[in-house]
Design an enzyme around this catalytic site. Structure first.
Site, PDB file in Angstrom:
ATOM      1  N   ASP A 222       0.819  -1.208   0.000  1.00 33.04           N
ATOM      2  CA  ASP A 222       0.000   0.000   0.000  1.00 33.04           C
ATOM      3  C   ASP A 222       0.860   1.268   0.000  1.00 33.04           C
ATOM      4  O   ASP A 222       1.853   1.343   0.729  1.00 33.04           O
ATOM      5  CB  ASP A 222      -0.868  -0.035   1.268  1.00 33.04           C
ATOM      6  CG  ASP A 222      -1.946   1.026   1.283  1.00 33.04           C
ATOM      7  OD1 ASP A 222      -2.809   0.990   0.399  1.00 33.04           O
ATOM      8  OD2 ASP A 222      -1.928   1.887   2.185  1.00 33.04           O
ATOM      9  N   GLU A 283       1.699  -0.479  -4.991  1.00 33.20           N
ATOM     10  CA  GLU A 283       0.695   0.536  -5.293  1.00 33.20           C
ATOM     11  C   GLU A 283       1.446   1.861  -5.296  1.00 33.20           C
ATOM     12  O   GLU A 283       1.729   2.429  -4.246  1.00 33.20           O
ATOM     13  CB  GLU A 283      -0.409   0.580  -4.238  1.00 33.20           C
ATOM     14  CG  GLU A 283      -1.529   1.511  -4.679  1.00 33.20           C
ATOM     15  CD  GLU A 283      -2.145   2.396  -3.602  1.00 33.20           C
ATOM     16  OE1 GLU A 283      -3.186   2.997  -3.873  1.00 33.20           O
ATOM     17  OE2 GLU A 283      -1.585   2.512  -2.498  1.00 33.20           O
TER      18      GLU A 283
HETATM   19  C1  GLC Z   1      -4.196   3.098  -0.626  1.00 31.12           C
HETATM   20  C2  GLC Z   1      -5.419   2.247  -0.510  1.00 31.12           C
HETATM   21  C3  GLC Z   1      -6.556   3.112  -0.090  1.00 31.12           C
HETATM   22  C4  GLC Z   1      -6.228   3.701   1.271  1.00 31.12           C
HETATM   23  C5  GLC Z   1      -4.912   4.446   1.238  1.00 31.12           C
HETATM   24  C6  GLC Z   1      -4.407   4.715   2.617  1.00 31.12           C
HETATM   25  O1  GLC Z   1      -4.298   4.032  -1.624  1.00 31.12           O
HETATM   26  O2  GLC Z   1      -5.644   1.590  -1.715  1.00 31.12           O
HETATM   27  O3  GLC Z   1      -7.767   2.426  -0.049  1.00 31.12           O
HETATM   28  O4  GLC Z   1      -7.236   4.580   1.677  1.00 31.12           O
HETATM   29  O5  GLC Z   1      -3.914   3.695   0.599  1.00 31.12           O
HETATM   30  O6  GLC Z   1      -3.934   3.535   3.202  1.00 31.12           O
END
Ligand code: GLC
Length: 559
Positions: A222, A283
């Site tokens: 994440d 991500e």
């Molecule tokens: C990422 C996740 C999202 C979350 C954010 C904070 O972007 O995909 O859902 O709110 O991180 O952890």
């Protein structure tokens, strides 16, 4: 951008490996909305286990589960209080182990979400930090700073939270006086760790091992672009029209800092100690494909989400360009490109592809949004888009419910919304609840078969009865049948490991390519085009005799 056929070939030359993640179709499970075995209105791990047969029949290679670890659920689990346990709303560690074993028995690999940028404010470390004094080792695990102004009453810099409002919160010290401030890129309940602190790094290596020892096949990491902040935390004002997760700005002091690469090298080494090609997927929202490719160099992560592909509008030239550039840039570092159209943070592609207004990442759409999508056009385009995506070489991500053609739920009542974005912007941005509504499994069951009780943490629209899994499963024209056919054909022809060759005889408004023995043609123009010769294997919508209508993709066995 002008790319040659040679550019597009780089993928083959540079990626000789045969690890599973190079070609896998990975299905994202958002556990709270997938299936609810306990009946409390929130999905859970036994719910996942109960539907593994359906996922096997769908034909996916792996699942990725959004966070299910212990959490006060201020950001739907992306606020973790204990990284080594399962939150009771999702079940127990034993439920996790059972799910993992059942998935592996079916040949389905399992990736879990790991949230290293920040913890929950309920995490033991943060609670200790609040009690400890400024300058203490407990505070040094997070980013605490003195405020500006005569009495420290102003935040240390001007950064704005992704969810709206400022990025700093002031604490009250143990003696009751107003004290230091801590940094939170997201909600104030999500304090950022200080990744320059070796203790934080050691802790996360240990957390990786905890899940690797249990047998997981990898991690979706994440906010992988957020961990390291620029030295001195300099002020920064983002482009108001850019996406809040990174946008187009080249230099953002809290995104994509070079220091993160050391962390991935460390993590790569940890995974390499284990058998079975365990994988890391980033991500990371970065300005260009080429920059993102640096995250998947041979000694760093294995995959990164291709958000540039996800964000590409429904336009043939733009799609050809992003595909060519992705194959080139990832190929150059020996990594597969990934492809993705939907996830739990963006408007579902069955709606997004027919939106007629700007929609920055994470903003969502709701009853008062401009440019509402035409659902018929949206679904037609979504089916065509997925049919294009699943023929591309590399690895593809699917988001639960897209195989049912689910649209974004636009008309959620204000008082049902739960995304912190909605609260922190006082309703100015709807946020992401519309793509997180629990799945319809049966047309006639309580909560459409999400559970036995009819409870649902977000209300499901009445129209979803027609989209339920049991209605679609035996219908040859359903979206579910389309996905199953695409995945079966993809597997049979090993398209994920294939090679893309553009076919350019169709003109500007058509995307056409060859992958091995398969011809893929998507018509994005208004006028129908002549089909190539050969047997039609799959079509995303009805054909017009020998012609391919607008917003339709066809897979043809090359003659
Ligand atoms: C990422 C996740 C999202 C979350 C954010 C904070 O972007 O995909 O859902 O709110 O991180 O952890």
């Amino acid at each position: 951008m002008a790319f040659t056929q040679e550019d597009a070939r780089a993928d083959l030359v540079a990626a000789p490996g045969s690890e599973w993640w190079r070609t896998a179709v990975i299905y994202q499970i958002y556990p709270r909305s997938f299936a609810d075995a306990s009946g409390d209105g929130l999905g859970d791990l036994p719910g996942v286990t109960a539907h593994l047969d359906d996922l096997q029949q769908l034909g996916v290679d792996a699942i990725w589960l959004s966070p299910f670890q212990t959490s006060p659920q201020k950001d739907a689990g992306y606020d973790v209080a204990d990284y080594r346990d399962v939150d009771p709303i999702f079940g127990t560690l034993a439920d996790f182990d059972a799910m993992l074993a059942d998935a592996h028995k079916r040949g389905i690999r399992v990736i879990v979400d790991l949230v290293p940028n920040h913890s929950s404010d309920q995490h033991m470390w943060f609670q200790e930090a609040l009690k400890a004094a400024p300058g203490s080792p407990e505070r040094a695990r997070y980013i605490f700073r003195d405020g500006k102004g005569e009495n420290g009453e102003l935040p240390p810099n001007n950064w704005e939270s992704v969810f709206g409002g400022g990025m700093w919160k002031r604490v009250t010290e143990a003696d009751g006086t107003p004290g230091q401030w801590y940094l939170h890129i997201f909600d104030e309940s999500q304090p950022d760790f200080d990744w320059t602190n070796p203790e934080v790094r050691a802790e996360f290596r240990d957390i990786l091992r905890f899940w690797l020892d249990r047998g997981v096949d990898g991690f979706r990491v994440d906010v992988a672009h957020g961990l390291v902040k620029a030295e001195g935390l300099p002020d920064f004002t983002p482009d108001p029209d850019g996406g809040s997760m990174g946008g187009d700005a080249e230099e953002v002091p809290y995104w994509g800092q070079p220091g993160v690469h050391d962390v991935w090298r460390e993590w790569h080494q940890v995974l390499a100690e284990y058998d079975g090609d365990r994988a890391l997927c980033a991500e990371a929202w970065l300005p260009t494909v080429a920059q993102t490719a640096l995250w998947v160099r041979p000694d760093e992560m294995h995959q990164a989400f291709n958000f540039h592909y996800l964000e590409t509008e429904w336009d043939a030239t733009a799609l050809r360009d992003v595909i060519t550039e992705s194959l080139r840039a990832y190929g150059e570092v020996g990594a597969p490109s990934t492809w993705v159209l939907s996830n739990h943070d963006v408007v579902r592609h069955a709606s997004r592809l027919a939106l007629t207004a700007e929609n920055p990442q994470g903003a969502g759409i709701g009853p008062r949004s401009p440019g509402k999508p035409d659902p018929v056009k949206g679904l037609r385009r979504a089916r065509a888009a997925t049919s294009m995506m699943l023929a591309l070489p590399g690895s593809s991500y699917l988001y639960q419910g897209e195989e049912l053609g689910l649209p974004e739920v636009i008309d959620l009542p204000d008082d049902a919304r739960q995304d912190p974005t909605w609260f922190r912007t006082n309703g100015e941005r709807y946020g992401r609840d519309g793509c997180r509504v629990p799945l319809p499994w049966t047309a006639d069951g309580p909560a459409y078969g999400f559970n036995d009780t009819g409870e649902s943490w977000l209300p499901q629209p009445a129209e979803w009865a027609e989209l339920a899994h049991d209605v679609q499963v035996d219908d040859p024209s359903s979206t579910l049948t389309l996905y199953r056919s695409l995945l079966a054909e993809r597997r049979a022809r090993t398209l994920g490991a294939g090679h893309l060759e553009w076919l350019d005889q169709y003109g500007d408004e058509v995307v056409a390519f060859r992958n091995g023995s398969l011809l893929v043609v998507t018509n994005l123009g208004d006028d129908a085009v002549e089909l190539p010769a050969g047997e039609v294997l799959v079509a995303s919508g009805p054909l017009d005799g020998e012609r391919l209508p607008t917003d339709t993709t066809v897979w043809i066995a090359a003659a």
